[in-house]
Design a protein around this motif. Sequence first.
Motif, PDB file in Angstrom:
ATOM      1  N   VAL A  75       0.856  -1.192   0.000  1.00 46.15           N
ATOM      2  CA  VAL A  75       0.000   0.000   0.000  1.00 46.15           C
ATOM      3  C   VAL A  75       0.892   1.241   0.000  1.00 46.15           C
ATOM      4  O   VAL A  75       1.814   1.352   0.817  1.00 46.15           O
ATOM      5  N   PHE A  76       0.614   2.168  -0.924  1.00 48.24           N
ATOM      6  CA  PHE A  76       1.314   3.448  -0.996  1.00 48.24           C
ATOM      7  C   PHE A  76       0.333   4.565  -0.642  1.00 48.24           C
ATOM      8  O   PHE A  76      -0.847   4.483  -0.970  1.00 48.24           O
ATOM      9  N   HIS A  77       0.853   5.626  -0.019  1.00 51.10           N
ATOM     10  CA  HIS A  77      -0.048   6.700   0.396  1.00 51.10           C
ATOM     11  C   HIS A  77       0.625   8.060   0.313  1.00 51.10           C
ATOM     12  O   HIS A  77       1.746   8.246   0.798  1.00 51.10           O
ATOM     13  N   GLY A  78      -0.061   8.994  -0.329  1.00 56.05           N
ATOM     14  CA  GLY A  78       0.349  10.393  -0.336  1.00 56.05           C
ATOM     15  C   GLY A  78      -0.644  11.196   0.483  1.00 56.05           C
ATOM     16  O   GLY A  78      -1.853  11.107   0.259  1.00 56.05           O
ATOM     17  N   SER A  79      -0.145  11.968   1.446  1.00 59.04           N
ATOM     18  CA  SER A  79      -1.028  12.632   2.401  1.00 59.04           C
ATOM     19  C   SER A  79      -0.709  14.114   2.517  1.00 59.04           C
ATOM     20  O   SER A  79       0.434  14.540   2.325  1.00 59.04           O
ATOM     21  N   THR A  80      -1.722  14.899   2.853  1.00 57.00           N
ATOM     22  CA  THR A  80      -1.546  16.336   3.099  1.00 57.00           C
ATOM     23  C   THR A  80      -1.589  16.662   4.592  1.00 57.00           C
ATOM     24  O   THR A  80      -1.690  17.829   4.961  1.00 57.00           O
ATOM     25  N   VAL A  81      -1.509  15.651   5.450  1.00 58.45           N
ATOM     26  CA  VAL A  81      -1.627  15.880   6.892  1.00 58.45           C
ATOM     27  C   VAL A  81      -0.558  16.854   7.382  1.00 58.45           C
ATOM     28  O   VAL A  81      -0.848  17.833   8.082  1.00 58.45           O
ATOM     29  N   ALA A  82       0.703  16.615   7.014  1.00 62.53           N
ATOM     30  CA  ALA A  82       1.785  17.485   7.475  1.00 62.53           C
ATOM     31  C   ALA A  82       1.677  18.869   6.847  1.00 62.53           C
ATOM     32  O   ALA A  82       1.842  19.894   7.522  1.00 62.53           O
ATOM     33  N   THR A  83       1.396  18.917   5.544  1.00 63.65           N
ATOM     34  CA  THR A  83       1.286  20.205   4.853  1.00 63.65           C
ATOM     35  C   THR A  83       0.192  21.064   5.468  1.00 63.65           C
ATOM     36  O   THR A  83       0.397  22.255   5.752  1.00 63.65           O
ATOM     37  N   ASN A  84      -0.982  20.478   5.677  1.00 62.94           N
ATOM     38  CA  ASN A  84      -2.104  21.245   6.223  1.00 62.94           C
ATOM     39  C   ASN A  84      -1.823  21.724   7.642  1.00 62.94           C
ATOM     40  O   ASN A  84      -2.218  22.834   8.022  1.00 62.94           O
ATOM     41  N   ALA A  85      -1.160  20.894   8.438  1.00 60.53           N
ATOM     42  CA  ALA A  85      -0.855  21.291   9.817  1.00 60.53           C
ATOM     43  C   ALA A  85       0.029  22.532   9.840  1.00 60.53           C
ATOM     44  O   ALA A  85      -0.151  23.432  10.667  1.00 60.53           O
ATOM     45  N   ILE A  86       0.986  22.603   8.903  1.00 66.27           N
ATOM     46  CA  ILE A  86       1.874  23.766   8.842  1.00 66.27           C
ATOM     47  C   ILE A  86       1.146  24.973   8.263  1.00 66.27           C
ATOM     48  O   ILE A  86       1.215  26.083   8.802  1.00 66.27           O
ATOM     49  N   LEU A  87       0.420  24.764   7.160  1.00 66.94           N
ATOM     50  CA  LEU A  87      -0.271  25.875   6.504  1.00 66.94           C
ATOM     51  C   LEU A  87      -1.333  26.496   7.400  1.00 66.94           C
ATOM     52  O   LEU A  87      -1.525  27.716   7.415  1.00 66.94           O
ATOM     53  N   GLU A  88      -2.036  25.664   8.159  1.00 68.05           N
ATOM     54  CA  GLU A  88      -3.160  26.136   8.965  1.00 68.05           C
ATOM     55  C   GLU A  88      -2.766  26.412  10.418  1.00 68.05           C
ATOM     56  O   GLU A  88      -3.624  26.682  11.250  1.00 68.05           O
ATOM     57  N   HIS A  89      -1.470  26.342  10.721  1.00 66.76           N
ATOM     58  CA  HIS A  89      -0.970  26.590  12.082  1.00 66.76           C
ATOM     59  C   HIS A  89      -1.675  25.684  13.099  1.00 66.76           C
ATOM     60  O   HIS A  89      -2.074  26.123  14.180  1.00 66.76           O
ATOM     61  N   LYS A  90      -1.820  24.414  12.741  1.00 65.34           N
ATOM     62  CA  LYS A  90      -2.509  23.463  13.607  1.00 65.34           C
ATOM     63  C   LYS A  90      -1.581  22.363  14.098  1.00 65.34           C
ATOM     64  O   LYS A  90      -2.015  21.256  14.406  1.00 65.34           O
ATOM     65  N   GLY A  91      -0.290  22.672  14.154  1.00 65.69           N
ATOM     66  CA  GLY A  91       0.658  21.700  14.663  1.00 65.69           C
ATOM     67  C   GLY A  91       0.556  21.555  16.168  1.00 65.69           C
ATOM     68  O   GLY A  91      -0.158  22.302  16.854  1.00 65.69           O
ATOM     69  N   ALA A  92       1.275  20.587  16.712  1.00 69.09           N
ATOM     70  CA  ALA A  92       1.272  20.344  18.153  1.00 69.09           C
ATOM     71  C   ALA A  92       1.940  21.508  18.887  1.00 69.09           C
ATOM     72  O   ALA A  92       2.783  22.218  18.332  1.00 69.09           O
ATOM     73  N   ARG A  93       1.554  21.720  20.129  1.00 70.30           N
ATOM     74  CA  ARG A  93       2.187  22.746  20.965  1.00 70.30           C
ATOM     75  C   ARG A  93       3.647  22.349  21.174  1.00 70.30           C
ATOM     76  O   ARG A  93       3.950  21.283  21.722  1.00 70.30           O
ATOM     77  N   THR A  94       4.553  23.215  20.724  1.00 76.79           N
ATOM     78  CA  THR A  94       5.965  22.848  20.636  1.00 76.79           C
ATOM     79  C   THR A  94       6.848  23.859  21.350  1.00 76.79           C
ATOM     80  O   THR A  94       6.628  25.070  21.266  1.00 76.79           O
ATOM     81  N   ALA A  95       7.861  23.347  22.036  1.00 70.87           N
ATOM     82  CA  ALA A  95       8.892  24.180  22.657  1.00 70.87           C
ATOM     83  C   ALA A  95      10.179  24.034  21.856  1.00 70.87           C
ATOM     84  O   ALA A  95      10.459  22.968  21.302  1.00 70.87           O
TER      85      ALA A  95
END
Length: 688
Positions: A67-87
Amino acid sequence: MQDRRRFAIAVDIGGTFTDIVIADNRQNRFVVSKTSSTPENPATGFFNAVEDVLRLAEVEPEAVEIVFHGSTVATNAILEHKGARTALLTSRGFRHVLDIGRAEIPREANLYGWVKPKRPIRPRDIFEVEERVLSDGTVATPLDMTQLEPLARQIERGGYQAVAIALIHAYANQCHEVQLHEFLASRLPHIEISSSSAVLPVFREYERSMATVMNAMVQPLVGRYIRLLEDGLKDRRIEAPLFIMKSNGGIFPPKEAAHAGAHMALSGPAAGASGAAFLGRLGGIEDMITIDIGGTSADISLIRQGQPQKSTTTRINDLPLALPVIDIHTIGAGGGSIASIAENGAILVGPESAGAVPGPAAYGKGGTQPTVTDANLVLGRLPPSLLDGAVTLDTEAASAAIDEQIARPLGTSVTEAALGILAIVNETMNSALKLMTVERGLDPADFTLAAFGGAGPVHGGELMRLLNSRQLLVPRHPGILCATGLLSTDLRYDFALTRLQRAGHYDLDDIAAVFDRLSGEAAAKLSADGIGTDRHQLRRMADLRYAGQGTELTVPFSDGPITNETVASTVSSFHDLHRQLYSFSDPQGAVELVNLRLEATGRMNPISPPQLAEADTSQLPPDDSRMAVLQGLEKQQVPVWRRERLLAGHRISGPAIIDQLDTTTVLFAGQHGEIDSWGNILISEDAS
């Protein structure tokens, strides 16, 4: 009775649709499908698509081999400022490394209107540690271990989900980052940790820190998402290995993706470029310009000698992402781009888009503004329904939107207004195509233009003429090339290390030692992924610059022993590339070596599309016809073919239209298209 484990599945999730293909490795058969994406939970859309294609192909889950998969999960998290709370942990004195950045305005930005982009981490989330490593790797100030326990308590109390560690000059000596990482991993095992010496061990603290922060921000999200996919596949009796698309055009396994999520950012268009390159190689076409036109944007890339070109100067949200990615230039021009009138009476098209909702006026979902799709429909270039009748288009609504907002204000007809909309958007895309070719010293006439995406083949014929490219290639499944492209990818890792060496003082032993070290890391990584050494492929590169320059160019570095001759050959390649890009070089000038790089590829078994049967004759009667404007201002009866009926060797002369499930291809007068054995349409201008 089905042979067990002989099928490959590739899933590419976009903003509106999820594209999927299942390939039968034994019987050379593809089954493709498009389903609706589920942005609120991408995993739901993934499994909806998998279940749909298994049903269509009548395949049991146990028969899936990979199974191969292309995802926008990482891209969208960065574009929409929805990443994890990070130090962010940095060296004392560098707390404002992200805010200071490069202290410059991007060259293409408005000098007076540019606004500094929002940083992903606020200064209050950045913690300084007492330590210092010098640029040569010497430890000037040892890491103060007494500060680590209070620091861990601060991170725990702050509710951080991830930590990025980016210490000054850690690329030269990672000892302090390793100590910090090990302590925090044992003290806070529930928190994801990213270290710059693992993410991007090269100099320039701003870019290195930003890449590490982005990786840390998406790491928890990507990890959870991948676990959902792995568990869901097992629940559905699919025990096949899963591979994830990377932005460098390769793939990697889930265990790597879970800790290197930043490598998934911008990976969606990369699969399309990789797929186009693979189709080109099958057909003997090595140099291509690709344009992937969707509903909102157009992604343009360059393929040289059969390989997509890469870059380490990509930006996302106007912030640098210095990881190696396929060099893709994106513009706001697509089927959903909105047309309007400027104060001076000129037609404007994009970058604003109607998106999937409300969408173009023709979609009947509440959209009232005219779009590129509406213009193509009014001119008859699109059929009255899409996806083989699943989506009905409202021609009257499209015409009314163009008439009310473009034609009447300009005192012209709907046809002229629609043609004006297309002329503007085509020129916008042509300018972007020239940016990737002419402005890099390349002649478009030496390249084949590959047009794909849902809207690519509609505009490809006109773009080929505007650009004066050699020919136009329309893939067999243009609207889902990002999914089919996944079937042709290899495992790929990129390694780099800064080794600044002045002109005339190249340290051959050090260069050899670095390449040996990187080669060892690459071999270990590929072997851990189950790739035999006979399928390892390593490619050396170096970043060079003239003394006094602030940017570098990446050129190949010869294999074999490191000698004065191999270094001289690399420097000569740098002069040649500099001359090509900037129209001058200085062969007598001092050249500095900055970074050494290694691209490691683990060759998979690419799955080629099924070949078409040969046609008995080059001519095939059309299936239908419709009224369309393809030349002049009047509609004419234009013959229409169904793509699935075309066989290898069939030839179609324009004006003509070719409809299929995922797109429509338009041939204009003076153009002809020939179908090759892989199902591609190769369109050329008639000989004058």
